[in-house]
Design a protein around this motif. Structure first.
Motif, mmCIF file in Angstrom:
data_model
loop_
_atom_site.group_PDB
_atom_site.id
_atom_site.type_symbol
_atom_site.label_atom_id
_atom_site.label_comp_id
_atom_site.label_asym_id
_atom_site.label_seq_id
_atom_site.Cartn_x
_atom_site.Cartn_y
_atom_site.Cartn_z
ATOM 1 N N GLY A 37 0.790 -1.223 0.000
ATOM 2 C CA GLY A 37 0.000 0.000 0.000
ATOM 3 C C GLY A 37 0.822 1.272 0.000
ATOM 4 O O GLY A 37 0.267 2.367 -0.015
ATOM 5 N N GLU A 38 2.161 1.163 0.001
ATOM 6 C CA GLU A 38 3.011 2.359 0.005
ATOM 7 C C GLU A 38 2.798 3.142 -1.289
ATOM 8 O O GLU A 38 2.668 2.573 -2.364
ATOM 9 N N LYS A 39 2.747 4.440 -1.169
ATOM 10 C CA LYS A 39 2.515 5.314 -2.327
ATOM 11 C C LYS A 39 3.769 5.398 -3.192
ATOM 12 O O LYS A 39 4.890 5.397 -2.695
ATOM 13 N N SER A 40 3.569 5.490 -4.479
ATOM 14 C CA SER A 40 4.705 5.508 -5.400
ATOM 15 C C SER A 40 5.585 6.749 -5.200
ATOM 16 O O SER A 40 6.784 6.687 -5.433
ATOM 17 N N GLY A 41 5.012 7.849 -4.738
ATOM 18 C CA GLY A 41 5.809 9.049 -4.448
ATOM 19 C C GLY A 41 6.858 8.782 -3.381
ATOM 20 O O GLY A 41 7.997 9.248 -3.476
ATOM 21 N N SER A 42 6.493 8.019 -2.368
ATOM 22 C CA SER A 42 7.417 7.645 -1.300
ATOM 23 C C SER A 42 8.516 6.730 -1.837
ATOM 24 O O SER A 42 9.696 6.878 -1.501
ATOM 25 N N ILE A 43 8.135 5.783 -2.687
ATOM 26 C CA ILE A 43 9.106 4.856 -3.287
ATOM 27 C C ILE A 43 10.087 5.631 -4.167
ATOM 28 O O ILE A 43 11.296 5.416 -4.106
ATOM 29 N N LYS A 44 9.570 6.563 -4.980
ATOM 30 C CA LYS A 44 10.436 7.364 -5.846
ATOM 31 C C LYS A 44 11.428 8.176 -5.018
ATOM 32 O O LYS A 44 12.602 8.259 -5.359
ATOM 33 N N LYS A 45 10.968 8.757 -3.917
ATOM 34 C CA LYS A 45 11.852 9.566 -3.071
ATOM 35 C C LYS A 45 12.966 8.702 -2.488
ATOM 36 O O LYS A 45 14.134 9.096 -2.472
ATOM 37 N N ARG A 46 12.626 7.490 -2.045
ATOM 38 C CA ARG A 46 13.649 6.613 -1.489
ATOM 39 C C ARG A 46 14.630 6.145 -2.560
ATOM 40 O O ARG A 46 15.820 6.008 -2.302
ATOM 41 N N CYS A 47 14.138 5.934 -3.795
ATOM 42 C CA CYS A 47 15.035 5.598 -4.918
ATOM 43 C C CYS A 47 15.990 6.759 -5.184
ATOM 44 O O CYS A 47 17.190 6.560 -5.364
ATOM 45 N N LYS A 48 15.445 7.965 -5.198
ATOM 46 C CA LYS A 48 16.247 9.166 -5.443
ATOM 47 C C LYS A 48 17.345 9.292 -4.392
ATOM 48 O O LYS A 48 18.503 9.541 -4.720
ATOM 49 N N ASP A 49 16.979 9.090 -3.119
ATOM 50 C CA ASP A 49 17.956 9.196 -2.045
ATOM 51 C C ASP A 49 19.020 8.106 -2.145
ATOM 52 O O ASP A 49 20.208 8.369 -1.986
ATOM 53 N N LYS A 50 18.594 6.883 -2.434
ATOM 54 C CA LYS A 50 19.535 5.761 -2.519
ATOM 55 C C LYS A 50 20.498 5.936 -3.684
ATOM 56 O O LYS A 50 21.687 5.627 -3.579
ATOM 57 N N LEU A 51 20.001 6.435 -4.815
ATOM 58 C CA LEU A 51 20.826 6.627 -6.010
ATOM 59 C C LEU A 51 21.561 7.962 -6.024
ATOM 60 O O LEU A 51 22.360 8.219 -6.912
ATOM 61 N N GLN A 52 21.221 8.850 -5.066
ATOM 62 C CA GLN A 52 21.825 10.178 -4.955
ATOM 63 C C GLN A 52 21.700 10.980 -6.247
ATOM 64 O O GLN A 52 22.666 11.519 -6.765
ATOM 65 N N VAL A 53 20.474 11.042 -6.755
ATOM 66 C CA VAL A 53 20.197 11.774 -7.990
ATOM 67 C C VAL A 53 19.756 13.196 -7.620
ATOM 68 O O VAL A 53 18.904 13.375 -6.758
ATOM 69 N N PRO A 54 20.321 14.233 -8.257
ATOM 70 C CA PRO A 54 19.922 15.609 -7.961
ATOM 71 C C PRO A 54 18.444 15.863 -8.321
ATOM 72 O O PRO A 54 17.909 15.264 -9.251
ATOM 73 N N ASP A 55 17.815 16.769 -7.561
ATOM 74 C CA ASP A 55 16.404 17.118 -7.785
ATOM 75 C C ASP A 55 16.142 17.525 -9.229
ATOM 76 O O ASP A 55 15.139 17.138 -9.810
ATOM 77 N N THR A 56 17.047 18.319 -9.799
ATOM 78 C CA THR A 56 16.827 18.822 -11.160
ATOM 79 C C THR A 56 16.720 17.700 -12.170
ATOM 80 O O THR A 56 15.953 17.781 -13.116
ATOM 81 N N GLU A 57 17.495 16.623 -11.970
ATOM 82 C CA GLU A 57 17.439 15.491 -12.881
ATOM 83 C C GLU A 57 16.261 14.576 -12.557
ATOM 84 O O GLU A 57 15.558 14.099 -13.432
ATOM 85 N N PHE A 58 16.031 14.355 -11.259
ATOM 86 C CA PHE A 58 15.045 13.357 -10.842
ATOM 87 C C PHE A 58 13.603 13.795 -11.103
ATOM 88 O O PHE A 58 12.726 12.953 -11.240
ATOM 89 N N LYS A 59 13.358 15.094 -11.218
ATOM 90 C CA LYS A 59 11.973 15.560 -11.383
ATOM 91 C C LYS A 59 11.311 15.015 -12.651
ATOM 92 O O LYS A 59 10.089 14.946 -12.736
ATOM 93 N N SER A 60 12.105 14.573 -13.631
ATOM 94 C CA SER A 60 11.516 14.032 -14.867
ATOM 95 C C SER A 60 11.396 12.503 -14.847
ATOM 96 O O SER A 60 10.880 11.916 -15.778
ATOM 97 N N TRP A 61 11.873 11.860 -13.782
ATOM 98 C CA TRP A 61 11.803 10.401 -13.690
ATOM 99 C C TRP A 61 10.389 9.971 -13.324
ATOM 100 O O TRP A 61 9.712 10.637 -12.544
ATOM 101 N N ARG A 62 9.952 8.838 -13.876
ATOM 102 C CA ARG A 62 8.614 8.315 -13.573
ATOM 103 C C ARG A 62 8.725 6.864 -13.127
ATOM 104 O O ARG A 62 9.548 6.113 -13.635
ATOM 105 N N LEU A 63 7.861 6.480 -12.198
ATOM 106 C CA LEU A 63 7.777 5.083 -11.780
ATOM 107 C C LEU A 63 6.710 4.420 -12.641
ATOM 108 O O LEU A 63 5.578 4.908 -12.725
ATOM 109 N N VAL A 64 7.088 3.330 -13.294
ATOM 110 C CA VAL A 64 6.203 2.657 -14.237
ATOM 111 C C VAL A 64 5.985 1.217 -13.781
ATOM 112 O O VAL A 64 6.929 0.536 -13.402
ATOM 113 N N ARG A 65 4.715 0.792 -13.837
ATOM 114 C CA ARG A 65 4.401 -0.617 -13.584
ATOM 115 C C ARG A 65 4.075 -1.248 -14.923
ATOM 116 O O ARG A 65 3.270 -0.741 -15.681
#
Length: 118
Positions: A37-65
């Motif tokens: 039930g975890e929201k994809s926004g939370s998952i994306k944020k944790r991916c961003k933190d783990k991968l250390q991707v800058p905000d400017t680059e990560f804002k265009s990334w999408r989580l796809v199922r």
């Protein structure tokens, strides 16, 4: 997705990288423990933190199922498991950081190999 530690609360999700233009997977998949039930926004944020991707680059990334051939771009407020399908794959869709065209790839392999004695 596999259950982590035999507990139904956490699932180990394998998230691939996918090039937005070619739809080809690349790089190493990311293993991330997620809650049901975890929201994809939370998952994306944790991916961003783990991968250390800058905000400017990560804002265009999408989580796809991906379920077989059906792609769903998950909205930030949508649960990753809103559709329970056992063979679903998850991707972070973004521009490949080191793009190579087919022409560049072919020209690299069509060069003669030179071995120098050292």
């Amino acid at each position: 997705a596999e259950t982590a530690n035999g507990d139904d609360a956490d699932v180990l999700l394998e998230i691939y990288h996918c090039d937005r233009a070619s739809q080809q997977a690349f790089a190493q998949p990311l293993l991330l423990p997620v809650s049901r039930g975890e929201k994809s926004g939370s998952i994306k944020k944790r991916c961003k933190d783990k991968l250390q991707v800058p905000d400017t680059e990560f804002k265009s990334w999408r989580l796809v199922r991906m379920i077989r051939t059906t792609r769903t771009h998950l909205k930030d407020d949508e649960a990753w498991d809103s559709e329970i399908i056992t063979d679903a794959k998850f991707y972070l869709e973004h521009v490949h950081p080191n793009p190579t065209s087919n022409l560049a790839r072919q020209s690299r392999y069509n060069k003669p190999l030179t071995i120098k004695a050292g």
